[in-house]
Write an enzyme that holds these catalytic residues in place. Structure first.
Site, mmCIF file in Angstrom:
data_model
loop_
_atom_site.group_PDB
_atom_site.id
_atom_site.type_symbol
_atom_site.label_atom_id
_atom_site.label_comp_id
_atom_site.label_asym_id
_atom_site.label_seq_id
_atom_site.Cartn_x
_atom_site.Cartn_y
_atom_site.Cartn_z
ATOM 1 N N HIS A 128 0.843 -1.196 0.000
ATOM 2 C CA HIS A 128 0.000 0.000 0.000
ATOM 3 C C HIS A 128 0.880 1.249 0.000
ATOM 4 O O HIS A 128 0.580 2.226 -0.692
ATOM 5 C CB HIS A 128 -0.911 0.018 1.237
ATOM 6 C CG HIS A 128 -1.826 -1.162 1.317
ATOM 7 N ND1 HIS A 128 -3.201 -1.059 1.475
ATOM 8 C CD2 HIS A 128 -1.587 -2.502 1.247
ATOM 9 C CE1 HIS A 128 -3.746 -2.265 1.492
ATOM 10 N NE2 HIS A 128 -2.783 -3.154 1.369
ATOM 11 N N TRP A 174 -0.260 -7.044 -6.865
ATOM 12 C CA TRP A 174 -0.493 -6.154 -8.009
ATOM 13 C C TRP A 174 0.715 -5.271 -8.309
ATOM 14 O O TRP A 174 1.036 -5.004 -9.462
ATOM 15 C CB TRP A 174 -1.746 -5.305 -7.784
ATOM 16 C CG TRP A 174 -2.076 -4.441 -8.981
ATOM 17 C CD1 TRP A 174 -2.205 -3.087 -8.996
ATOM 18 C CD2 TRP A 174 -2.331 -4.876 -10.336
ATOM 19 N NE1 TRP A 174 -2.517 -2.645 -10.262
ATOM 20 C CE2 TRP A 174 -2.601 -3.718 -11.110
ATOM 21 C CE3 TRP A 174 -2.340 -6.124 -10.973
ATOM 22 C CZ2 TRP A 174 -2.880 -3.776 -12.480
ATOM 23 C CZ3 TRP A 174 -2.615 -6.175 -12.333
ATOM 24 C CH2 TRP A 174 -2.883 -5.017 -13.064
ATOM 25 N N SER A 191 3.896 -6.052 -7.847
ATOM 26 C CA SER A 191 4.877 -6.901 -8.531
ATOM 27 C C SER A 191 4.443 -7.165 -9.967
ATOM 28 O O SER A 191 5.259 -7.169 -10.897
ATOM 29 C CB SER A 191 5.051 -8.226 -7.782
ATOM 30 O OG SER A 191 5.616 -7.985 -6.509
HETATM 31 N N1 UDP Z 1 9.538 -5.406 -2.924
HETATM 32 C C1 UDP Z 1 10.820 -4.879 -2.844
HETATM 33 N N2 UDP Z 1 11.830 -5.729 -2.504
HETATM 34 C C2 UDP Z 1 11.660 -7.036 -2.264
HETATM 35 C C3 UDP Z 1 10.357 -7.576 -2.366
HETATM 36 C C4 UDP Z 1 9.310 -6.731 -2.706
HETATM 37 O O1 UDP Z 1 11.052 -3.690 -3.072
HETATM 38 O O2 UDP Z 1 12.654 -7.709 -1.965
HETATM 39 C C5 UDP Z 1 8.419 -4.482 -3.263
HETATM 40 C C6 UDP Z 1 7.902 -4.723 -4.658
HETATM 41 O O3 UDP Z 1 8.676 -3.988 -5.590
HETATM 42 C C7 UDP Z 1 6.457 -4.252 -4.546
HETATM 43 C C8 UDP Z 1 6.101 -4.493 -3.079
HETATM 44 O O4 UDP Z 1 7.330 -4.719 -2.393
HETATM 45 O O5 UDP Z 1 6.357 -2.873 -4.864
HETATM 46 C C9 UDP Z 1 5.222 -5.690 -2.862
HETATM 47 O O6 UDP Z 1 3.933 -5.375 -3.287
HETATM 48 P P1 UDP Z 1 2.990 -6.453 -3.977
HETATM 49 O O7 UDP Z 1 1.687 -5.775 -4.268
HETATM 50 O O8 UDP Z 1 3.655 -7.074 -5.136
HETATM 51 O O9 UDP Z 1 2.821 -7.605 -2.906
HETATM 52 P P2 UDP Z 1 2.444 -7.604 -1.322
HETATM 53 O O10 UDP Z 1 3.706 -7.438 -0.593
HETATM 54 O O11 UDP Z 1 1.475 -6.476 -1.092
HETATM 55 O O12 UDP Z 1 1.838 -8.951 -1.144
#
Ligand code: UDP
Length: 474
Positions: free
Chosen positions: A18, A370, A372
């Site tokens: 978020h 979303w 990713s």
């Molecule tokens: N992310 C990151 N580094 C990591 C893993 C994830 O910067 O090692 C970031 C990724 O780029 C994305 C966010 O964390 O912007 C994860 O959001 P997503 O909606 O994909 O999944 P959630 O964590 O909400 O399940």
């Protein structure tokens, strides 16, 4: 446009998925309007974004954005073991959040910076009440695809019975206006759960509140919903909800160097709630050949069983391709050696967009959050979807509709087998016809995504029109 009046307050839930899109929107608004933009998340996330603050709720100013956190009653973060269940959490969150956000809006007015619009994300529909009490317009910022928004819209407007009664049949097809044919397994897991004691039920209740708030809009104009997506990607889903104004403004990235000229280092925080791994993974990527590396990450929340880690490791090793794998510190399986000499690097947290932009990366094995999904799209990296819950099954389905990825199959225990991962890697990265087609589609959608966000593109125009409308209403 009366620029001096503009002051957007962007309010978001304290989770990585978020914070990232909200921070990106806040920056984009600041760059678009040249006015004030305040970013506000709960103290539990603010303190992680700015770990060196003397006080966890200290205000931060970086020349582009002001960061003022609100309290949701859980300033140290929410722990299920000691802090109660999700129901209590969301109740307190709303109660304390409403009070403290109201205080922030009052304070900003008293300091001569009155807020002209509140933008809030999923679960924070009470922020719209705060806006209304202050006579300020508000807009929901939907950080999942338009397809998921439209699915929930249909669910809350007449389709609940049909979907719920087929929740047990993953292959039952539901036809909803504006959406591709979706099977039950493609729908958000929150609406297909057959468990009457589902611990995540309160999240669905919070989503219902979000839609109720939009339905209750008092004046004659349609409620505005900003969506982190773009017109060409989800044209039919956007048009399907006629009584709301769905405004696509994405995909928003940490920086858009082609047209913005400022990058994430220009702000005080890149938004990470996790400590970056010190390993030199970018240099490691430099040492690999073009499109040869498999990047694996399941985002910020997924809990991965030890058995699943072992199966992924097996699939990666058997495929023989080099891999960069994010396994968060809180997600390590005791006694599983995940690295593989020079061929496999494991990190606790990385700069994902930088990794996906690296020419050595040829495939992303993802849980299909979303953010990713959009990041892989704009970087042109094909995906293997391993969806876990909420919108991820729908996002995995969308990658198949666009032709940019495959969805893996899971075994009877809901796990991805090593052999299935190896098969998917061969499909996506191998020389077969389907792999070639997927890589071609990924390149096409990358171009379309950039087209939408660059100056004069559909998302750029939509955001500017939104800003002008807010300005003319103030
Ligand atoms: N992310 C990151 N580094 C990591 C893993 C994830 O910067 O090692 C970031 C990724 O780029 C994305 C966010 O964390 O912007 C994860 O959001 P997503 O909606 O994909 O999944 P959630 O964590 O909400 O399940």
């Amino acid at each position: 446009m009366e620029q001096r009046q503009q002051h957007f307050l962007v309010v978001t839930y304290p989770a990585q998925g978020h914070v990232n899109p909200s921070l990106r929107l806040a920056k984009r608004l600041a760059q678009t309007t040249g006015g004030h933009v305040t970013f506000s998340t709960a103290i539990s996330a603010h303190r992680l974004m700015f770990p060196s603050l003397a006080k966890p709720d200290e205000e931060v100013e970086d020349g582009l954005l002001t960061y003022i956190p609100f309290s949701n009653g859980y300033d140290d973060g929410f722990k299920v073991d000691t802090d109660g269940d999700l129901d209590d959490f969301l109740y307190q969150f709303k109660l304390v959040g409403t009070r403290t956000l109201d205080g922030i809006v009052h304070d900003l007015a008293a300091r001569g910076r009155p807020v002209s619009c509140i933008i809030y994300t999923i679960f924070l529909s009470w922020a719209a009440d705060v806006a209304r009490d202050h006579g300020i317009p508000s807009a929901l910022y939907w950080i999942q695809p338009a397809t998921v928004f439209t699915t929930y819209y249909h669910y809350f407007h007449g389709y609940e019975e049909l979907i719920t009664s087929h929740g047990h049949d993953p292959f039952f097809t539901v036809d909803l206006s504006g959406l591709p044919h979706l099977q039950i397994r493609d729908l958000p897991s929150l609406i297909t759960s057959t468990n009457s004691d589902d611990p995540y039920r309160p999240i669905l209740v919070a989503l219902k509140e979000t839609f109720d708030t939009l339905d209750q809009k008092e004046n004659s104009s349609k409620p505005k919903v900003l969506i982190n997506s773009f017109d060409a990607l989800e044209a039919d889903a956007i048009k399907a909800v006629g009584d709301m104004d769905l405004i696509t403004i994405g995909p928003l990235l940490p920086s858009l160097p082609l047209d913005i000229g400022k990058d994430s280092e220009d702000t005080a925080s890149g938004g990470d709630l996790f400590e970056a791994d010190k390993k030199r993974y970018m240099e490691w990527l430099d040492s690999k050949s073009g499109r040869s590396v498999v990047y694996v990450s399941f985002g910020s929340m997924s809990v991965i069983k030890k058995r699943q880690l072992e199966e992924i490791l097996l699939g990666l090793k058997e495929s023989g391709r080099p891999y960069l794998w994010v396994v968060r510190k809180d997600n390590r399986g005791e006694g599983v050696e995940l690295e593989d000499g020079e061929n496999g690097m494991v990190v606790e947290w990385c700069s994902q967009v930088k990794v996906l932009s690296h020419p050595s990366v040829g495939c992303f094995v993802t849980h299909c959050g979303w953010n990713s999904t959009l990041e892989s799209l704009i970087c042109g990296v094909p995906t293997i979807g391993v969806p876990q819950w909420t919108d991820q099954g729908t996002n995995a389905k969308l990658t198949e509709v666009w032709g940019t990825g495959v969805r893996s199959e899971v075994n009877g225990e809901g796990l991805l087998d090593g052999s299935e991962l190896k098969r998917c890697l061969e499909v996506v990265m191998g020389e077969g016809g389907r792999g070639v087609e997927i890589r071609t589609k990924a390149a096409i959608w990358k171009d379309k995504a950039w087209e939408a966000v660059r100056e004069g593109g559909s998302s750029d125009r939509n955001l500017k029109t939104f800003v002008e409308e807010i300005a003319s209403n103030n």
